[in-house]
Write a protein that holds these residues in place. Structure first.
Motif, PDB file in Angstrom:
ATOM      1  N   LEU A 220      -8.864  22.335  11.703  1.00 37.18           N
ATOM      2  CA  LEU A 220      -7.707  22.597  10.856  1.00 37.18           C
ATOM      3  C   LEU A 220      -7.512  21.481   9.837  1.00 37.18           C
ATOM      4  O   LEU A 220      -7.198  21.749   8.668  1.00 37.18           O
ATOM      5  N   VAL A 221      -7.686  20.242  10.258  1.00 33.68           N
ATOM      6  CA  VAL A 221      -7.593  19.129   9.318  1.00 33.68           C
ATOM      7  C   VAL A 221      -8.675  19.259   8.256  1.00 33.68           C
ATOM      8  O   VAL A 221      -8.420  19.094   7.057  1.00 33.68           O
ATOM      9  N   HIS A 222      -9.876  19.562   8.686  1.00 35.98           N
ATOM     10  CA  HIS A 222     -10.980  19.728   7.735  1.00 35.98           C
ATOM     11  C   HIS A 222     -10.666  20.825   6.727  1.00 35.98           C
ATOM     12  O   HIS A 222     -10.834  20.637   5.508  1.00 35.98           O
ATOM     13  N   HIS A 223     -10.172  21.955   7.217  1.00 31.65           N
ATOM     14  CA  HIS A 223      -9.856  23.070   6.321  1.00 31.65           C
ATOM     15  C   HIS A 223      -8.755  22.674   5.338  1.00 31.65           C
ATOM     16  O   HIS A 223      -8.854  22.971   4.133  1.00 31.65           O
ATOM     17  N   ARG A 224      -7.729  22.008   5.831  1.00 31.45           N
ATOM     18  CA  ARG A 224      -6.627  21.620   4.953  1.00 31.45           C
ATOM     19  C   ARG A 224      -7.092  20.652   3.870  1.00 31.45           C
ATOM     20  O   ARG A 224      -6.739  20.798   2.691  1.00 31.45           O
ATOM     21  N   VAL A 225      -7.898  19.685   4.262  1.00 38.58           N
ATOM     22  CA  VAL A 225      -8.383  18.703   3.296  1.00 38.58           C
ATOM     23  C   VAL A 225      -9.254  19.374   2.242  1.00 38.58           C
ATOM     24  O   VAL A 225      -9.150  19.077   1.041  1.00 38.58           O
ATOM     25  N   ARG A 226     -10.111  20.291   2.660  1.00 30.92           N
ATOM     26  CA  ARG A 226     -10.943  21.011   1.695  1.00 30.92           C
ATOM     27  C   ARG A 226     -10.083  21.841   0.750  1.00 30.92           C
ATOM     28  O   ARG A 226     -10.330  21.895  -0.457  1.00 30.92           O
ATOM     29  N   GLU A 227      -9.041  22.499   1.299  1.00 34.79           N
ATOM     30  CA  GLU A 227      -8.156  23.301   0.466  1.00 34.79           C
ATOM     31  C   GLU A 227      -7.430  22.439  -0.561  1.00 34.79           C
ATOM     32  O   GLU A 227      -7.145  22.892  -1.677  1.00 34.79           O
ATOM     33  N   GLU A 228      -7.133  21.208  -0.189  1.00 33.47           N
ATOM     34  CA  GLU A 228      -6.437  20.292  -1.097  1.00 33.47           C
ATOM     35  C   GLU A 228      -7.380  19.660  -2.116  1.00 33.47           C
ATOM     36  O   GLU A 228      -6.928  18.949  -3.022  1.00 33.47           O
TER      37      GLU A 228
ATOM     38  N   ALA B  23      -6.835  11.556   7.432  1.00 34.54           N
ATOM     39  CA  ALA B  23      -5.949  12.607   7.921  1.00 34.54           C
ATOM     40  C   ALA B  23      -6.150  12.916   9.403  1.00 34.54           C
ATOM     41  O   ALA B  23      -5.403  13.725   9.969  1.00 34.54           O
TER      42      ALA B  23
END
Length: 303
Positions: free
Chosen positions: A223-231, A241
């Motif tokens: 989830l952290v990885h996905h959020r960082v990529r989305e940002e 993060a």
């Protein structure tokens, strides 16, 4: 299997102003139950007799250490070989600390890897941008240079491993597979990096089997990885993060990985890694996490 720790857990990636001196780091980790350490930046733990004496004083062995070389650039690769030789000097000296009669599965592993690829570092893990992957025409020369580096390590009596890594030319399991097919180098199973590159660490143990000669035990938070990529943030931001949490707190099925390693008869180092940012670290929190990481492995049967 023996359990090591690593300076990257303390955000130590260079010799500039590390958060903790090497003797304090080794003393704390030894007290927590670790018996090995990754080198961190070459020179952090010392070199030659200073390194040997420091490791022996703390009852620690050297598990290996990271060396990146520019495999995609002929001139850069040639220039980087002096850095590899300097690292091999350190690893060969540290091998003296290993118990007399130990088999070479516990010798320090030169951990060969690529430097950061700016495009991939900016968007680590899957999906991989089309313009970021190693071109088809570059693979043969790239693999030939990896083989040359591996042969150079073996000429010094040390067995190297290749470390696929987020943000570099070799990130995914498929890319690692291709490199293994083109060379005879062993591999470092990094459970966290493989997970965030879309892989399955449990299946990878079965797939790579005896080619695995080093293991980095690392958890990962998808989830952290996905959020960082989305940002649109990069690998450093993901580390800050908490993309690599304390073991047992992420998405990697580490008990199953350890069971598979036992099933295939893996004998060697398990290097606990929980990459920390290069600045702004909290030493007390890091030490607490590394104690907890060792305790968690003990709870899973690794005493």
């Amino acid at each position: 299997m023996r359990i090591a720790n690593a300076p990257c857990n303390f955000g130590i990636y260079s010799l500039d102003s590390p958060i903790v001196d090497p003797d304090t780091l080794l003393a704390e980790l030894s007290a927590a139950g670790y018996t090995g350490i990754d080198s961190g930046p070459i020179g952090y733990l010392g070199t030659g007799s200073d390194l040997v004496e420091r490791l022996a004083r703390h009852g620690m062995q050297l598990a290996g250490g990271w060396v990146d070389l520019r495999y995609g650039d002929a001139d850069g690769f040639a220039a980087d070989l002096s850095n590899l030789d300097a690292a091999l000097d350190v690893f060969a000296a540290a091998a003296q600390v290993n118990s007399a009669g130990d088999d070479d599965r516990f010798a320090p592993r030169p951990t060969l890897a690529c430097p950061a690829n700016p495009i991939r570092f900016a968007a680590p893990g899957v999906p991989v941008a089309d313009d970021a992957a190693l071109p088809e025409s570059a693979w043969t020369a790239f693999a030939d240079r990896v083989q040359q580096a591996a042969d150079r390590c073996r000429a010094r009596g040390l067995e190297p491993v290749f470390h696929y890594h987020l943000g570099t030319d070799i990130e995914t399991g498929d890319e690692a597979d291709r490199l293994l097919a083109l060379t005879d180098i062993s591999i470092c199973l990094d459970t966290g990096h493989l997970t965030l590159a879309g892989g399955d660490a449990v299946a990878a143990v079965r797939h790579w089997g005896p080619r695995i000669k080093q293991v980095h035990v690392k958890d990962a938070d998808r989830l952290v990885h996905h959020r960082v990529r989305e940002e649109g943030a990069d690998l450093s931001a993901m580390v800050r993060a908490g993309g690599f949490p304390a073991i047992g707190q992420g998405d990697v099925d580490l008990p199953a990985v350890l069971a598979e390693l036992t099933e295939i008869g893996y004998t060697g180092w398990l290097v606990v890694e929980q990459d920390a940012p290069g600045t702004g670290q909290d030493l007390d929190r890091i030490l607490a996490d590394q104690r907890a990481n060792r305790a968690q492995l003990a709870a899973w049967g690794l005493r």
